[in-house]
Design a protein around this motif. Structure first.
Motif, PDB file in Angstrom:
ATOM      1  N   ARG A 130       0.831  -1.204   0.000  1.00 30.78           N
ATOM      2  CA  ARG A 130       0.000   0.000   0.000  1.00 30.78           C
ATOM      3  C   ARG A 130       0.868   1.258   0.000  1.00 30.78           C
ATOM      4  O   ARG A 130       0.572   2.215  -0.709  1.00 30.78           O
ATOM      5  CB  ARG A 130      -0.931   0.001   1.215  1.00 30.78           C
ATOM      6  CG  ARG A 130      -1.997  -1.058   1.136  1.00 30.78           C
ATOM      7  CD  ARG A 130      -2.828  -1.085   2.400  1.00 30.78           C
ATOM      8  NE  ARG A 130      -3.650  -2.281   2.422  1.00 30.78           N
ATOM      9  CZ  ARG A 130      -4.753  -2.413   3.118  1.00 30.78           C
ATOM     10  NH1 ARG A 130      -5.158  -1.436   3.898  1.00 30.78           N
ATOM     11  NH2 ARG A 130      -5.444  -3.532   3.074  1.00 30.78           N
ATOM     12  N   VAL A 131       1.925   1.238   0.774  1.00 33.87           N
ATOM     13  CA  VAL A 131       2.847   2.380   0.809  1.00 33.87           C
ATOM     14  C   VAL A 131       3.473   2.567  -0.572  1.00 33.87           C
ATOM     15  O   VAL A 131       3.547   3.686  -1.091  1.00 33.87           O
ATOM     16  CB  VAL A 131       3.924   2.184   1.904  1.00 33.87           C
ATOM     17  CG1 VAL A 131       5.042   3.205   1.772  1.00 33.87           C
ATOM     18  CG2 VAL A 131       3.292   2.244   3.293  1.00 33.87           C
ATOM     19  N   LEU A 132       3.906   1.469  -1.180  1.00 27.86           N
ATOM     20  CA  LEU A 132       4.511   1.525  -2.514  1.00 27.86           C
ATOM     21  C   LEU A 132       3.500   2.028  -3.545  1.00 27.86           C
ATOM     22  O   LEU A 132       3.823   2.889  -4.375  1.00 27.86           O
ATOM     23  CB  LEU A 132       5.051   0.151  -2.914  1.00 27.86           C
ATOM     24  CG  LEU A 132       5.649   0.048  -4.320  1.00 27.86           C
ATOM     25  CD1 LEU A 132       6.834   1.003  -4.481  1.00 27.86           C
ATOM     26  CD2 LEU A 132       6.066  -1.396  -4.604  1.00 27.86           C
ATOM     27  N   LEU A 133       2.276   1.498  -3.502  1.00 26.32           N
ATOM     28  CA  LEU A 133       1.245   1.923  -4.446  1.00 26.32           C
ATOM     29  C   LEU A 133       0.973   3.418  -4.305  1.00 26.32           C
ATOM     30  O   LEU A 133       0.893   4.136  -5.304  1.00 26.32           O
ATOM     31  CB  LEU A 133      -0.048   1.126  -4.235  1.00 26.32           C
ATOM     32  CG  LEU A 133      -1.220   1.506  -5.134  1.00 26.32           C
ATOM     33  CD1 LEU A 133      -0.880   1.320  -6.603  1.00 26.32           C
ATOM     34  CD2 LEU A 133      -2.460   0.695  -4.741  1.00 26.32           C
ATOM     35  N   ARG A 134       0.858   3.891  -3.090  1.00 23.64           N
ATOM     36  CA  ARG A 134       0.626   5.323  -2.852  1.00 23.64           C
ATOM     37  C   ARG A 134       1.767   6.141  -3.469  1.00 23.64           C
ATOM     38  O   ARG A 134       1.535   7.138  -4.154  1.00 23.64           O
ATOM     39  CB  ARG A 134       0.498   5.598  -1.363  1.00 23.64           C
ATOM     40  CG  ARG A 134       0.134   7.043  -1.036  1.00 23.64           C
ATOM     41  CD  ARG A 134      -0.104   7.254   0.449  1.00 23.64           C
ATOM     42  NE  ARG A 134      -1.339   6.599   0.863  1.00 23.64           N
ATOM     43  CZ  ARG A 134      -1.396   5.502   1.639  1.00 23.64           C
ATOM     44  NH1 ARG A 134      -0.292   4.957   2.110  1.00 23.64           N
ATOM     45  NH2 ARG A 134      -2.548   4.966   1.963  1.00 23.64           N
ATOM     46  N   ASP A 135       2.997   5.704  -3.230  1.00 25.51           N
ATOM     47  CA  ASP A 135       4.154   6.411  -3.773  1.00 25.51           C
ATOM     48  C   ASP A 135       4.125   6.408  -5.300  1.00 25.51           C
ATOM     49  O   ASP A 135       4.330   7.449  -5.936  1.00 25.51           O
ATOM     50  CB  ASP A 135       5.450   5.783  -3.255  1.00 25.51           C
ATOM     51  CG  ASP A 135       6.682   6.473  -3.822  1.00 25.51           C
ATOM     52  OD1 ASP A 135       6.820   7.703  -3.628  1.00 25.51           O
ATOM     53  OD2 ASP A 135       7.499   5.782  -4.467  1.00 25.51           O
ATOM     54  N   LEU A 136       3.877   5.261  -5.889  1.00 23.99           N
ATOM     55  CA  LEU A 136       3.856   5.166  -7.349  1.00 23.99           C
ATOM     56  C   LEU A 136       2.748   6.023  -7.951  1.00 23.99           C
ATOM     57  O   LEU A 136       2.958   6.726  -8.949  1.00 23.99           O
ATOM     58  CB  LEU A 136       3.695   3.710  -7.784  1.00 23.99           C
ATOM     59  CG  LEU A 136       4.886   2.796  -7.488  1.00 23.99           C
ATOM     60  CD1 LEU A 136       4.515   1.340  -7.761  1.00 23.99           C
ATOM     61  CD2 LEU A 136       6.102   3.205  -8.284  1.00 23.99           C
TER      62      LEU A 136
END
Length: 152
Positions: A130-136
């Motif tokens: 989720r953190v990665l998706l938000r960043d991307l």
């Protein structure tokens, strides 16, 4: 080309994949927002008041909408008792907007509904995902330039 390979090709296109997932996500969020009976922009306005009062100009800038559009949203929210507006005592030309008690209660109900929707939508993702998706997603360019068709 078979329907299966055509479908696979569409999901290989990030724009199409993001658009279809975005449509489904938007629909689920709209269902959640139905719990508080607010249109998305009205709900977002309340969310931006969660941490304290803001000026109307600041809210318009955050929402990236014309101040005249914001006035209509604020009028609706004020009439329903969700927020209060007052003149800034330092600069009488400015209006300060803050949550009313009813708005705080609506915000709490909305947060619960959105939490549930996000649990469903992102159940297949770990917290790190989720953190990665938000960043991307924050890095995806959303500036759209329209070509001039006059010369065509």
């Amino acid at each position: 080309m078979s329907a299966v390979s055509e479908s696979a090709n569409l999901t290989d296109r990030l724009g199409f994949l993001l658009a279809t997932r975005g449509d489904a996500t938007k629909a689920r969020i709209q269902i959640a927002m139905g719990a508080v009976n607010l249109p998305p922009r009205h709900a977002m306005t309340l969310m931006h008041l969660r941490d304290g009062p803001r000026s109307q100009r600041e809210i318009a800038d955050i929402l990236e909408i014309d101040p005249s559009q914001l006035v209509a949203i604020l009028n609706d929210l004020e009439c329903s008792g969700q927020l209060e507006r007052r003149r800034d005592p330092i600069d009488r030309r400015r209006h300060i907007v803050e949550l009313a008690e009813a708005g705080a209660a609506t915000l709490e109900a909305m947060q619960s509904a959105l939490d549930e929707a996000e649990r469903e939508l992102f159940s297949g993702l770990s917290e790190a995902d989720r953190v990665l998706l938000r960043d991307l997603l924050n890095r995806v360019s959303v500036t759209v330039e329209h070509g001039d068709c006059a010369g065509d």
